[in-house]
Design a protein around this motif. Structure first.
Motif, PDB file in Angstrom:
ATOM      1  N   ALA A 150      -0.858   5.049  -5.486  1.00  0.00           N
ATOM      2  CA  ALA A 150      -2.241   5.101  -5.001  1.00  0.00           C
ATOM      3  C   ALA A 150      -3.229   4.786  -6.119  1.00  0.00           C
ATOM      4  CB  ALA A 150      -2.525   6.471  -4.395  1.00  0.00           C
ATOM      5  N   ALA A 151      -3.012   5.380  -7.295  1.00  0.00           N
ATOM      6  CA  ALA A 151      -3.904   5.111  -8.426  1.00  0.00           C
ATOM      7  C   ALA A 151      -3.793   3.660  -8.863  1.00  0.00           C
ATOM      8  CB  ALA A 151      -3.560   6.044  -9.584  1.00  0.00           C
ATOM      9  N   PHE A 152      -2.567   3.129  -8.861  1.00  0.00           N
ATOM     10  CA  PHE A 152      -2.394   1.722  -9.224  1.00  0.00           C
ATOM     11  C   PHE A 152      -3.159   0.811  -8.271  1.00  0.00           C
ATOM     12  CE2 PHE A 152       0.141  -2.125  -8.086  1.00  0.00           C
ATOM     13  CZ  PHE A 152      -0.300  -2.914  -9.140  1.00  0.00           C
ATOM     14  N   HIS A 153      -3.105   1.099  -6.970  1.00  0.00           N
ATOM     15  CA  HIS A 153      -3.766   0.218  -6.010  1.00  0.00           C
ATOM     16  C   HIS A 153      -5.273   0.229  -6.157  1.00  0.00           C
ATOM     17  CE1 HIS A 153      -0.971  -1.774  -3.120  1.00  0.00           C
ATOM     18  NE2 HIS A 153      -0.149  -1.123  -3.913  1.00  0.00           N
ATOM     19  N   GLU A 154      -5.841   1.334  -6.573  1.00  0.00           N
ATOM     20  CA  GLU A 154      -7.280   1.347  -6.832  1.00  0.00           C
ATOM     21  C   GLU A 154      -7.635   0.338  -7.921  1.00  0.00           C
ATOM     22  OE1 GLU A 154      -9.128   5.075  -7.541  1.00  0.00           O
ATOM     23  OE2 GLU A 154      -8.245   6.060  -5.783  1.00  0.00           O
ATOM     24  N   GLN A 155      -6.843   0.322  -8.998  1.00  0.00           N
ATOM     25  CA  GLN A 155      -7.107  -0.608 -10.094  1.00  0.00           C
ATOM     26  C   GLN A 155      -6.725  -2.034  -9.712  1.00  0.00           C
ATOM     27  OE1 GLN A 155      -8.627   0.175 -13.204  1.00  0.00           O
ATOM     28  NE2 GLN A 155      -8.808  -2.056 -13.021  1.00  0.00           N
ATOM     29  N   PHE A 156      -5.588  -2.197  -9.045  1.00  0.00           N
ATOM     30  CA  PHE A 156      -5.116  -3.513  -8.599  1.00  0.00           C
ATOM     31  C   PHE A 156      -6.155  -4.181  -7.705  1.00  0.00           C
ATOM     32  CE2 PHE A 156      -2.576  -5.789  -5.221  1.00  0.00           C
ATOM     33  CZ  PHE A 156      -2.185  -6.876  -6.000  1.00  0.00           C
ATOM     34  N   ASN A 157      -6.620  -3.450  -6.694  1.00  0.00           N
ATOM     35  CA  ASN A 157      -7.605  -4.014  -5.773  1.00  0.00           C
ATOM     36  C   ASN A 157      -8.904  -4.373  -6.489  1.00  0.00           C
ATOM     37  OD1 ASN A 157      -5.804  -3.767  -3.652  1.00  0.00           O
ATOM     38  ND2 ASN A 157      -6.615  -1.803  -2.965  1.00  0.00           N
ATOM     39  N   ALA A 158      -9.318  -3.512  -7.419  1.00  0.00           N
ATOM     40  CA  ALA A 158     -10.543  -3.791  -8.184  1.00  0.00           C
ATOM     41  C   ALA A 158     -10.383  -5.058  -9.018  1.00  0.00           C
ATOM     42  CB  ALA A 158     -10.886  -2.605  -9.075  1.00  0.00           C
ATOM     43  N   ASP A 159      -9.209  -5.243  -9.615  1.00  0.00           N
ATOM     44  CA  ASP A 159      -8.968  -6.429 -10.438  1.00  0.00           C
ATOM     45  C   ASP A 159      -8.902  -7.698  -9.586  1.00  0.00           C
ATOM     46  OD1 ASP A 159      -8.930  -4.947 -12.773  1.00  0.00           O
ATOM     47  OD2 ASP A 159      -6.746  -4.798 -12.876  1.00  0.00           O
ATOM     48  N   PRO A 181       0.819  -1.214   0.000  1.00  0.00           N
ATOM     49  CA  PRO A 181       0.000   0.000   0.000  1.00  0.00           C
ATOM     50  C   PRO A 181       0.853   1.264   0.000  1.00  0.00           C
ATOM     51  CG  PRO A 181      -0.754  -1.543   1.682  1.00  0.00           C
ATOM     52  CD  PRO A 181       0.553  -2.063   1.176  1.00  0.00           C
ATOM     53  N   PRO A 182       0.304   2.373  -0.493  1.00  0.00           N
ATOM     54  CA  PRO A 182       1.028   3.645  -0.448  1.00  0.00           C
ATOM     55  C   PRO A 182       1.390   4.027   0.986  1.00  0.00           C
ATOM     56  CG  PRO A 182      -0.920   3.803  -1.850  1.00  0.00           C
ATOM     57  CD  PRO A 182      -1.007   2.489  -1.147  1.00  0.00           C
ATOM     58  N   CYS A 183       2.569   4.604   1.154  1.00  0.00           N
ATOM     59  CA  CYS A 183       3.049   5.008   2.478  1.00  0.00           C
ATOM     60  C   CYS A 183       2.711   6.474   2.750  1.00  0.00           C
ATOM     61  CB  CYS A 183       4.573   4.837   2.565  1.00  0.00           C
ATOM     62  SG  CYS A 183       5.180   3.185   2.179  1.00  0.00           S
ATOM     63  N   ASP A 184       2.569   6.806   4.033  1.00  0.00           N
ATOM     64  CA  ASP A 184       2.455   8.222   4.377  1.00  0.00           C
ATOM     65  C   ASP A 184       3.861   8.824   4.470  1.00  0.00           C
ATOM     66  OD1 ASP A 184       3.528   7.453   6.828  1.00  0.00           O
ATOM     67  OD2 ASP A 184       1.655   7.697   7.936  1.00  0.00           O
ATOM     68  N   ALA A 185       3.926  10.131   4.753  1.00  0.00           N
ATOM     69  CA  ALA A 185       5.219  10.826   4.753  1.00  0.00           C
ATOM     70  C   ALA A 185       6.165  10.269   5.809  1.00  0.00           C
ATOM     71  CB  ALA A 185       4.998  12.323   4.975  1.00  0.00           C
ATOM     72  N   GLY A 186       5.618   9.927   6.980  1.00  0.00           N
ATOM     73  CA  GLY A 186       6.455   9.409   8.061  1.00  0.00           C
ATOM     74  C   GLY A 186       7.091   8.078   7.714  1.00  0.00           C
ATOM     75  N   LEU A 187       6.289   7.160   7.175  1.00  0.00           N
ATOM     76  CA  LEU A 187       6.817   5.852   6.812  1.00  0.00           C
ATOM     77  C   LEU A 187       7.783   5.969   5.636  1.00  0.00           C
ATOM     78  CD1 LEU A 187       6.824   2.838   7.364  1.00  0.00           C
ATOM     79  CD2 LEU A 187       4.822   2.617   5.867  1.00  0.00           C
ATOM     80  N   SER A 188       7.508   6.905   4.730  1.00  0.00           N
ATOM     81  CA  SER A 188       8.404   7.112   3.591  1.00  0.00           C
ATOM     82  C   SER A 188       9.788   7.538   4.044  1.00  0.00           C
ATOM     83  CB  SER A 188       7.822   8.154   2.634  1.00  0.00           C
ATOM     84  OG  SER A 188       6.629   7.684   2.045  1.00  0.00           O
TER      85      SER A 188
END
Length: 327
Positions: free
Chosen positions: A308-317, A285-292
């Motif tokens: 973030a955009a990739f995960h929307e499509q990945f999760n949908a698939d 999953p995408p990280c927040d600034a602290g984890l980054s």
């Protein structure tokens, strides 16, 4: 004909996962024989109101310990990557739970972020995943809401290896040492050398040592580890439909020794996705600034890649695949 059509529609409605307004969540401890208890996270559909809650370094919107909704719900079990934990794919778990699935993810003892005592004891992982399925069907408090005939598995990296074994794969770990002799600069080999781990460890695991689970009917695999260790013979018994994902710029598991090796040797052609400009850890999953700041090697993507955009499509698939295959 009209009566038969109505019966077919009713059966389809019973089999379809219930859409959830929100997602319930709980963490459980699972006894595991003489081994230490396993820790697992469980996401499931609920109508209870969800609110933001911390989950490791992330925040998820869930209703802790809420009542479940739905009957005959399909189950998806999850296996994380090396040095990960059960919450490593929480966003995919949430997407599945919103779609009416129950999702259970286990922290693999010996290969988590805080316990690397069994890095190459890879045979432990499929056994732990099978124990998770046993727990969900036999002991979980909402077990009677599950449909034991509709079970899927999701795995990333070492977890991809794990669910492939669970689906019938038999790897040959004696392939690791010659692979590393030929490719000492590859990440796997450099990491083993740095950790002082002998690549011959586990090479004498008998085929019977690999635990399979015929209850698993569909599998999603992202960036599977040790793909070169299977071969055609090792994958000959894998019959479940597979959705296979490769990151086109995976420098951790370079092409064609991992994903492509599995794709080429599976007895049934998988649904295959190659994600342009993606790296190995973009399946997390995408990280927040602290984890980054703390984990740039895991959190940073290549320029121009929108995780973030990739995960929307990945999760949908992923949801769509399990909906189609676990009907």
């Amino acid at each position: 004909m009209k009566l038969m059509a109505m019966i077919a529609i009713l059966l389809a409605l019973v089999a379809a996962p219930a859409l959830a307004a929100d997602v319930g969540f709980e963490e459980v401890k699972i006894t595991n024989g003489a081994e230490p208890p396993l820790t697992a996270g469980i996401w499931y559909p609920t109508n209870a109101p969800a609110t933001p809650h911390a989950l490791g370094n992330f925040t998820q919107t869930v209703a802790p310990d809420a009542p479940i909704i739905g009957q005959q719900l399909p189950l998806v079990v999850m296996s994380h990557g090396g040095a990960g934990w059960y919450g490593g794919h929480y966003d995919t778990a949430l997407a599945l739970a919103h779609a009416g699935f129950v999702v259970a993810a286990v922290s693999h003892t010996g290969d988590t972020f805080d316990d690397q005592s069994g890095v190459l004891q890879l045979w432990r992982r499929p056994a732990q995943l099978r124990r998770l399925v046993d727990y969900m069907l036999d002991e979980w408090r909402w077990r009677r809401r599950l449909d034991a005939a509709r079970i899927g598995a999701f795995g990333f990296s070492n977890g991809g290896f794990t669910v492939l074994v669970a689906a019938g794969g038999v790897p040959d770990l004696s392939e690791i040492a010659p692979y590393c002799e030929a490719h000492p600069d590859h990440d796997l080999c450099a990491a083993l050398k740095h950790a002082g781990v002998d690549p011959h460890v586990g090479a004498d695991v008998p085929a019977s040592g690999w635990i399979h689970d015929s209850r698993i009917k569909a599998v999603v695999i992202a960036a599977p580890a040790f793909g070169f260790a299977f071969g055609r013979a090792g994958l000959s018994s894998v019959r479940a439909p597979i959705q296979l994902w490769r990151a086109a710029e995976d420098r951790h598991q370079p092409h064609p020794y991992y994903d492509e090796a599995i794709r080429a040797d599976l007895p049934r052609t998988p649904e295959y996705h190659v994600v342009a400009n993606a790296g190995h850890y973009d399946f997390l999953p995408p990280c927040d600034a602290g984890l980054s700041r703390k984990k740039p090697e895991v959190c940073d993507s290549l320029p121009g890649f929108d995780r973030a955009a990739f995960h929307e499509q990945f999760n949908a698939d992923v949801v769509q695949f399990f909906q189609a295959r676990l009907r």
